[in-house]
Design a protein around this motif. Structure first.
Motif, PDB file in Angstrom:
ATOM      1  N   ALA A 166       0.843  -1.213   0.000  1.00  0.00           N
ATOM      2  CA  ALA A 166       0.000   0.000   0.000  1.00  0.00           C
ATOM      3  C   ALA A 166       0.870   1.253   0.000  1.00  0.00           C
ATOM      4  O   ALA A 166       0.615   2.219  -0.744  1.00  0.00           O
ATOM      5  CB  ALA A 166      -0.921  -0.011   1.212  1.00  0.00           C
ATOM      6  N   ARG A 167       1.925   1.244   0.832  1.00  0.00           N
ATOM      7  CA  ARG A 167       2.834   2.394   0.886  1.00  0.00           C
ATOM      8  C   ARG A 167       3.567   2.556  -0.455  1.00  0.00           C
ATOM      9  O   ARG A 167       3.775   3.671  -0.942  1.00  0.00           O
ATOM     10  CB  ARG A 167       3.833   2.196   2.016  1.00  0.00           C
ATOM     11  CG  ARG A 167       4.767   3.404   2.190  1.00  0.00           C
ATOM     12  CD  ARG A 167       5.899   3.116   3.147  1.00  0.00           C
ATOM     13  NE  ARG A 167       6.874   4.190   3.104  1.00  0.00           N
ATOM     14  CZ  ARG A 167       8.120   4.066   3.515  1.00  0.00           C
ATOM     15  NH1 ARG A 167       8.552   2.912   3.988  1.00  0.00           N
ATOM     16  NH2 ARG A 167       8.957   5.074   3.446  1.00  0.00           N
ATOM     17  N   LEU A 168       3.935   1.425  -1.045  1.00  0.00           N
ATOM     18  CA  LEU A 168       4.645   1.449  -2.319  1.00  0.00           C
ATOM     19  C   LEU A 168       3.758   2.064  -3.413  1.00  0.00           C
ATOM     20  O   LEU A 168       4.203   2.928  -4.179  1.00  0.00           O
ATOM     21  CB  LEU A 168       5.063   0.028  -2.718  1.00  0.00           C
ATOM     22  CG  LEU A 168       5.890  -0.121  -3.995  1.00  0.00           C
ATOM     23  CD1 LEU A 168       7.201   0.645  -3.898  1.00  0.00           C
ATOM     24  CD2 LEU A 168       6.173  -1.594  -4.277  1.00  0.00           C
ATOM     25  N   GLU A 169       2.498   1.617  -3.458  1.00  0.00           N
ATOM     26  CA  GLU A 169       1.567   2.164  -4.457  1.00  0.00           C
ATOM     27  C   GLU A 169       1.394   3.663  -4.257  1.00  0.00           C
ATOM     28  O   GLU A 169       1.370   4.443  -5.218  1.00  0.00           O
ATOM     29  CB  GLU A 169       0.215   1.461  -4.361  1.00  0.00           C
ATOM     30  CG  GLU A 169       0.227   0.026  -4.874  1.00  0.00           C
ATOM     31  CD  GLU A 169      -1.164  -0.584  -4.865  1.00  0.00           C
ATOM     32  OE1 GLU A 169      -2.145   0.164  -5.085  1.00  0.00           O
ATOM     33  OE2 GLU A 169      -1.275  -1.805  -4.644  1.00  0.00           O
ATOM     34  N   GLU A 170       1.290   4.064  -3.015  1.00  0.00           N
ATOM     35  CA  GLU A 170       1.120   5.484  -2.701  1.00  0.00           C
ATOM     36  C   GLU A 170       2.342   6.286  -3.172  1.00  0.00           C
ATOM     37  O   GLU A 170       2.218   7.377  -3.740  1.00  0.00           O
ATOM     38  CB  GLU A 170       0.944   5.620  -1.182  1.00  0.00           C
ATOM     39  CG  GLU A 170       0.488   7.003  -0.725  1.00  0.00           C
ATOM     40  CD  GLU A 170       0.305   7.056   0.788  1.00  0.00           C
ATOM     41  OE1 GLU A 170       0.869   7.974   1.395  1.00  0.00           O
ATOM     42  OE2 GLU A 170      -0.362   6.158   1.345  1.00  0.00           O
ATOM     43  N   ALA A 171       3.537   5.712  -2.950  1.00  0.00           N
ATOM     44  CA  ALA A 171       4.778   6.388  -3.364  1.00  0.00           C
ATOM     45  C   ALA A 171       4.857   6.511  -4.880  1.00  0.00           C
ATOM     46  O   ALA A 171       5.286   7.546  -5.413  1.00  0.00           O
ATOM     47  CB  ALA A 171       5.991   5.619  -2.835  1.00  0.00           C
ATOM     48  N   VAL A 172       4.429   5.457  -5.599  1.00  0.00           N
ATOM     49  CA  VAL A 172       4.461   5.479  -7.063  1.00  0.00           C
ATOM     50  C   VAL A 172       3.547   6.576  -7.597  1.00  0.00           C
ATOM     51  O   VAL A 172       3.931   7.381  -8.458  1.00  0.00           O
ATOM     52  CB  VAL A 172       4.054   4.106  -7.645  1.00  0.00           C
ATOM     53  CG1 VAL A 172       3.854   4.202  -9.158  1.00  0.00           C
ATOM     54  CG2 VAL A 172       5.108   3.054  -7.321  1.00  0.00           C
ATOM     55  N   VAL A 173       2.306   6.610  -7.090  1.00  0.00           N
ATOM     56  CA  VAL A 173       1.352   7.628  -7.542  1.00  0.00           C
ATOM     57  C   VAL A 173       1.884   9.027  -7.209  1.00  0.00           C
ATOM     58  O   VAL A 173       1.806   9.956  -8.025  1.00  0.00           O
ATOM     59  CB  VAL A 173      -0.030   7.389  -6.898  1.00  0.00           C
ATOM     60  CG1 VAL A 173      -0.975   8.553  -7.217  1.00  0.00           C
ATOM     61  CG2 VAL A 173      -0.625   6.077  -7.388  1.00  0.00           C
ATOM     62  N   SER A 174       2.450   9.158  -6.008  1.00  0.00           N
ATOM     63  CA  SER A 174       3.012  10.450  -5.596  1.00  0.00           C
ATOM     64  C   SER A 174       4.145  10.864  -6.536  1.00  0.00           C
ATOM     65  O   SER A 174       4.247  12.030  -6.924  1.00  0.00           O
ATOM     66  CB  SER A 174       3.518  10.351  -4.157  1.00  0.00           C
ATOM     67  OG  SER A 174       4.300  11.475  -3.832  1.00  0.00           O
ATOM     68  N   ASN A 223       9.729  16.930  -4.686  1.00  0.00           N
ATOM     69  CA  ASN A 223       9.229  15.733  -4.005  1.00  0.00           C
ATOM     70  C   ASN A 223       9.592  14.470  -4.779  1.00  0.00           C
ATOM     71  O   ASN A 223       9.832  13.421  -4.199  1.00  0.00           O
ATOM     72  CB  ASN A 223       7.699  15.814  -3.836  1.00  0.00           C
ATOM     73  CG  ASN A 223       7.303  16.917  -2.868  1.00  0.00           C
ATOM     74  OD1 ASN A 223       8.078  17.275  -1.993  1.00  0.00           O
ATOM     75  ND2 ASN A 223       6.117  17.476  -3.052  1.00  0.00           N
ATOM     76  N   GLN A 224       9.628  14.594  -6.118  1.00  0.00           N
ATOM     77  CA  GLN A 224       9.978  13.444  -6.950  1.00  0.00           C
ATOM     78  C   GLN A 224      11.370  12.913  -6.612  1.00  0.00           C
ATOM     79  O   GLN A 224      11.582  11.703  -6.573  1.00  0.00           O
ATOM     80  CB  GLN A 224       9.932  13.824  -8.431  1.00  0.00           C
ATOM     81  CG  GLN A 224       8.553  13.688  -9.058  1.00  0.00           C
ATOM     82  CD  GLN A 224       8.583  13.939 -10.555  1.00  0.00           C
ATOM     83  OE1 GLN A 224       9.474  14.620 -11.056  1.00  0.00           O
ATOM     84  NE2 GLN A 224       7.623  13.402 -11.256  1.00  0.00           N
ATOM     85  N   ALA A 225      12.301  13.829  -6.376  1.00  0.00           N
ATOM     86  CA  ALA A 225      13.681  13.415  -6.112  1.00  0.00           C
ATOM     87  C   ALA A 225      13.759  12.536  -4.864  1.00  0.00           C
ATOM     88  O   ALA A 225      14.461  11.516  -4.839  1.00  0.00           O
ATOM     89  CB  ALA A 225      14.574  14.645  -5.952  1.00  0.00           C
ATOM     90  N   ILE A 226      13.034  12.916  -3.818  1.00  0.00           N
ATOM     91  CA  ILE A 226      13.043  12.140  -2.568  1.00  0.00           C
ATOM     92  C   ILE A 226      12.396  10.773  -2.799  1.00  0.00           C
ATOM     93  O   ILE A 226      12.927   9.733  -2.406  1.00  0.00           O
ATOM     94  CB  ILE A 226      12.288  12.914  -1.464  1.00  0.00           C
ATOM     95  CG1 ILE A 226      12.963  14.274  -1.222  1.00  0.00           C
ATOM     96  CG2 ILE A 226      12.220  12.101  -0.179  1.00  0.00           C
ATOM     97  CD1 ILE A 226      12.128  15.248  -0.425  1.00  0.00           C
ATOM     98  N   THR A 227      11.223  10.797  -3.453  1.00  0.00           N
ATOM     99  CA  THR A 227      10.506   9.537  -3.704  1.00  0.00           C
ATOM    100  C   THR A 227      11.301   8.633  -4.625  1.00  0.00           C
ATOM    101  O   THR A 227      11.322   7.416  -4.445  1.00  0.00           O
ATOM    102  CB  THR A 227       9.119   9.842  -4.333  1.00  0.00           C
ATOM    103  OG1 THR A 227       8.484  10.866  -3.591  1.00  0.00           O
ATOM    104  CG2 THR A 227       8.251   8.602  -4.362  1.00  0.00           C
ATOM    105  N   HIS A 228      11.961   9.236  -5.609  1.00  0.00           N
ATOM    106  CA  HIS A 228      12.724   8.446  -6.592  1.00  0.00           C
ATOM    107  C   HIS A 228      13.801   7.608  -5.910  1.00  0.00           C
ATOM    108  O   HIS A 228      14.010   6.435  -6.241  1.00  0.00           O
ATOM    109  CB  HIS A 228      13.355   9.383  -7.624  1.00  0.00           C
ATOM    110  CG  HIS A 228      14.184   8.676  -8.647  1.00  0.00           C
ATOM    111  ND1 HIS A 228      15.549   8.548  -8.545  1.00  0.00           N
ATOM    112  CD2 HIS A 228      13.833   8.024  -9.787  1.00  0.00           C
ATOM    113  CE1 HIS A 228      16.010   7.869  -9.578  1.00  0.00           C
ATOM    114  NE2 HIS A 228      14.993   7.539 -10.342  1.00  0.00           N
TER     115      HIS A 228
END
Length: 971
Positions: A7-15, A23-28
């Motif tokens: 669930a967290r992974l899916e949320e991170a992908v959508v984000s 924000n993309q750089a951190i999530t990436h």
């Protein structure tokens, strides 16, 4: 990595896909770690479940591909069949879309097939049979074809990038066995389409099929003898894309037709330029003849200005040019051969390239082909003059002379600028592109000269007469005349003063043109051309007065940049010849400066000419011009210093004025006339510096944090030193005081550079030696203070200073090795900081630290106290170097360490062998990723190599790959 919550992974992908870049750089970073984890084999399938968002499904597909590409070793052999089935099932599941997910799954299957070539040798055949024979239920024939082509295209591309224990050469050999099957599959498919009506889906799949062939040929290769049939099919496809719209349509190809035709032409380029295809001249002849027979009619139809089908013409000419560049031997043999068919072929292809060069219209707005032909004209004359057989060379030379004469006329026309009416449709990018294109034409004129020699001037002179006649008939047609003058400028360097026929005619034309009635660009080109012929003017001084008149006219126009450049070249090349004109020229320069209309860069450049002209005056006349031209510079600097104004505007003005002074100092030298009296003359630069040194000191104090201001100030003094050389000695004491005062405020690159310049120039003079020894001590001592005050983790912040420091020291040791006689210098600390510099990530600091240590070691045996330092620090130097090679230094910089290892091995061979064996015997040194056997082998190779730098670099590069665990990637 901790267990990943889906669930967290899916949320991170959508984000990631829907957020801003920060924000993309951190999530990436987090997603990349997740993608690389072993758990990714499981969650990639979960993310691709139906019902998930498209972004999540796509991330699942790219994760699967990434794992297959980089982490194949994590798949147990017993699980590989199951993995294949899951990929195939996913492809079926996503056959209806989204296409971006399906595409990534097809690429994943391609990567899987490459890994499994040994265990699943019939993989490619099975893929073709499955999808070509439509064995997938509920999937349309077009989609099955799409999937097959995507998988086939992916296979050779994945073979180049996947991480595998199989050597690339073995992979390529295995895939090479399947090229014929892939080509024949595409051939059959394309032939079936020839008698059908093509819709959007057909164009898309045919384009994919053609690109598939191109990818296999480009990445794997296939003998051109086996490519004749597919070439014929591709040419047929091009015909069907082009001619129907010409004969029955509006004459303009659709986007689909264009794209498919371009893919066919690019694939044919891949076929004809393969690395070994020159071994098959007969087949190359057949293919080139096929190209000409099929495509020449298209180029003939489209040989017009602003045609609608420019894209296809660009790619056809690219195919022609690529063919002859790759098969230049065939081209030359066609010139010398008695075979009429080959001679006709060569004539046809050369004429096509000549037509390409001569495409109607102005590049790049009205045509976009001609630029690609220019490299061919360099290649042709270069190949001819490189021929070893003199008889054949002469025959080829005679053949190409009329070609290059014709080419010269074409190039003059193609270099014409757009006139005022057409400029409205030109963007700034178009103008820049045209400027670069004109420079390429200028270079090509040089190649024309190599073939035609002085005859090129006769051609240009005839065209100049035509342009003048045209201008007299049509007073606004200035572009032809400007292009002719530009052409003369391009070949100027080949002609000295002995040319008495055409260049005097050019000079008269340049002097007589009514510039005020014509576009100002014509004046700009005339000014540049005049500057280009200064060598000729030096031997023909009668033409100098009209040249001066033209250049002075340019100073007061919007073309002042070209005028200052031309005047600079005239003053540099014809300085003594300008003596009678020095006074009026200086007055003209002064008047131009006073207008305030010149750009800063032009004013700075003009100071070079002013310095050269002032150098010609009698000593008593020089102070007058120093007062009216140079004093305003110092007065403004003085005012800025007194006001203590540190605004951006003040900074810009300070740099501008310092640059003016610096340029003057580089050119003002009264020792120019060899016939002058022997009476010693005090150099004007010294007089200026004596009066203004306090201003320089104040500038250094005031702008201590502004490196570009300090650079400008130091540059002025550096120019004074290098220009005056021994005449500068009276100011040496003042210069040293300035440098030391600057060091006490801040140790930085400009001050280090000027210190090095002074030391190198004056150290050998016995009268100056004590002063230079003290300056060297200050140079080192203040650098040490900076290094000591910098925390170890912040050394990258001063890497530019370290780079300059060790770069300067290297130059000093190379040019004045006797500086090492001084026993008071802290050599051990110099070595310590050089070792520190080697460990930084910045390439300049690495390079110069290594070079310093290298020269230090090479000179050390000449001085006992230096030898002791090397013996005491050598093992640590070696340890640092091997640590850098092993993991610390970027891999692209590793080969630089060969220099220090060679130096130590030449001067301290016995000690190095002991140190090296001791270091490499240390467990896990330099990393735990290299085996003991490899360490032993590389130790022996490094110790053995005392001469061959290239071979040692190769050993270090290979060792770095092993110590960093990159062996699989670089196999």
């Amino acid at each position: 990595m901790e267990p990943i919550d889906i669930a967290r992974l899916e949320e991170a992908v959508v984000s990631f896909y829907r957020s801003n870049s920060q924000n993309q750089a951190i999530t990436h970073e987090w997603l990349t770690d997740a993608e690389a984890s072993p758990q990714a084999w499981q969650f990639s399938w979960q993310l691709m479940q139906l019902g998930k968002s498209q972004e999540v499904q796509f991330f699942g597909a790219i994760t699967l591909h990434s794992k297959l590409m980089k982490h194949w070793h994590e798949v147990p052999p017993e699980n590989r069949e199951e993995l294949k089935q899951k990929i195939l099932e996913s492809i079926v599941r996503f056959a209806g879309g989204p296409k971006i997910v399906l595409n990534r799954l097809c690429i994943s299957l391609g990567a899987y097939i490459v890994h499994m070539l040994g265990e699943w040798p019939g993989a490619i055949e099975e893929v073709i049979n499955t999808f070509q024979n439509q064995r997938m239920p509920n999937v349309s024939a077009d989609v099955q074809l799409w999937i097959m082509l995507e998988v086939l295209t992916a296979i050779p591309e994945e073979a180049l990038v996947i991480h595998t224990s199989v050597k690339r050469v073995v992979l390529r050999a295995e895939l090479a066995k399947r090229v014929q099957l892939v080509i024949h599959t595409v051939e059959r498919y394309l032939k079936l389409q020839m008698n059908r009506v093509w819709d959007a889906e057909a164009y898309s799949n045919m384009n994919r099929a053609v690109k598939c062939v191109g990818t296999w040929i480009k990445n794997i290769g296939y003998t051109i003898e086996g490519c004749v049939t597919i070439t014929a099919v591709l040419l047929e496809v091009v015909h069907k894309c082009y001619w129907p719209c010409i004969h029955a349509g509006d004459g303009c190809m659709t986007a689909d037709e264009n794209e498919l035709a371009e893919s066919c032409l690019k694939t044919m380029v891949n076929i004809i330029i393969q690395p070994d295809c020159h071994n098959y001249p007969k087949t190359a002849f057949v293919l080139i003849k096929m190209f000409l027979d099929s495509l020449s009619e298209i180029t003939k139809t489209e040989w017009k200005r602003e045609n609608d089908n420019e894209d296809i013409i660009v790619h056809i000419y690219m195919l022609f040019v690529s063919s002859v560049e790759r098969h230049s031997t065939l081209l030359l043999s066609g010139i010398t051969s008695a075979d009429p068919e080959l001679s006709i072929l060569v004539h046809r292809i050369v004429q096509e390239i000549l037509h390409c060069t001569d495409k109607p219209g102005i590049y790049p707005v009205e045509e976009s082909c001609s630029t690609m032909a220019l490299a061919f004209w360099y290649m042709l004359q270069d190949e001819v003059f490189a021929m070893s057989n003199d008889e054949q060379k002469h025959k080829c030379w005679e053949y190409i002379k009329p070609l290059y004469a014709h080419l010269t006329r074409i190039l003059v026309r193609k270099s014409e600028q757009p006139d005022e009416k057409s400029l409205a449709k030109w963007s700034s990018d178009d103008l820049e592109c045209f400027r670069c294109y004109r420079q390429d034409i200028s270079d090509t004129f040089m190649y024309c000269y190599d073939v035609l020699n002085d005859y090129i001037l006769e051609i240009l002179a005839a065209m100049l007469d035509e342009a003048i006649a045209d201008l007299q008939r049509h007073p606004t047609h200035w572009t032809k005349l400007e292009a002719c003058i530009y052409s003369f400028q391009s070949v100027a360097e080949h002609f000295g003063g002995e040319e008495k026929r055409q260049i005097p005619r050019l000079m008269r034309v340049l002097a007589e043109i009514p510039y005020e009635k014509l576009n100002v660009k014509l004046l700009g080109t005339a000014l540049e051309t005049m500057g280009s012929y200064c060598n000729w003017l030096m031997e023909n001084p009668a033409y100098i007065p009209p040249a001066i008149n033209l250049l002075v006219r340019g100073l007061n126009s919007s073309m002042s940049a070209q005028a200052t450049l031309g005047l600079k070249e005239l003053c540099r090349d014809c300085q003594l010849q300008l003596k009678p004109y020095a006074d009026p020229l200086l007055n003209a320069c002064h008047a131009s400066l006073n207008t305030g209309r010149m750009k800063n860069s032009d004013s700075v450049r003009l100071m070079f000419s002013i310095g050269k002209l002032m150098s010609l005056l009698r000593p008593e006349e020089i102070p007058k011009y120093l007062d009216i031209i140079v004093s305003p510079c110092f007065e403004e600097l003085q005012a800025i210093c007194q006001a203590d104004s540190k605004t951006p505007a003040a900074r810009i003005r300070t740099i501008f004025r310092l640059n003016m002074i610096s340029t003057l100092f580089s050119s003002l030298n009264t020792d120019v006339d060899e016939q002058a009296t022997d009476q010693p003359i005090v150099q004007p630069v010294l007089l200026v510096m004596q009066r203004t040194m306090p201003i320089f000191k104040r500038i250094a104090e005031m702008w201590v944090e502004e490196i570009d201001v300090l650079e400008a100030a130091c540059s002025a003094m550096k120019h004074a030193i290098t220009n005056l050389r021994s005449s500068f000695q009276p100011m040496l004491q003042d210069l040293c005081l300035f440098i030391v005062a600057s060091f006490q405020t801040r140790c930085c690159a400009p001050t280090l550079e000027i210190s090095k310049t002074a030391i190198v120039m004056f150290f050998k003079d016995e009268g100056c030696k004590p002063l230079m020894q003290q300056l060297l001590r200050e140079f080192i001592q203040h650098s040490f203070k900076l290094f000591e005050s910098t925390p170890e983790q912040n050394f990258s912040n001063i890497s530019d200073t370290m780079e300059t420091f060790f770069g300067c020291l290297t130059q000093i040791i190379k040019k004045i090795p006797q500086v090492l006689e001084d026993k008071t210098l802290a050599y051990d600390r110099l070595v310590f900081y050089a070792q520190r510099g080697m460990t930084l990530p910045e390439s300049g600091a690495i390079r110069n630290s290594i070079q310093f240590l290298t020269h230090f070691v090479m000179q050390s045996r000449n001085h006992a106290h230096v030898t002791e330092v090397v013996l005491a620090t050598g093992e640590q130097t070696l340890y640092t170097a091997m640590m850098c090679v092993g993991y610390l230094t970027p891999r692209s910089q590793v080969d630089k360490f060969a220099d220090i290892l060679l130096a130590m091995n030449r001067k301290y061979a016995a000690e190095m062998a002991v140190w090296m064996k001791s270091l490499m015997a240390t467990p896990n040194f330099p990393t735990q990723l290299i085996t003991d056997a490899d360490k032993t082998r590389y130790t022996a190779l490094i110790i053995k190599e005392k001469v061959n730098k290239r071979l040692l670099q190769q050993h270090l590069s290979e060792m770095a790959i092993k110590t960093r665990g990159l062996t699989e990637k670089f196999q």
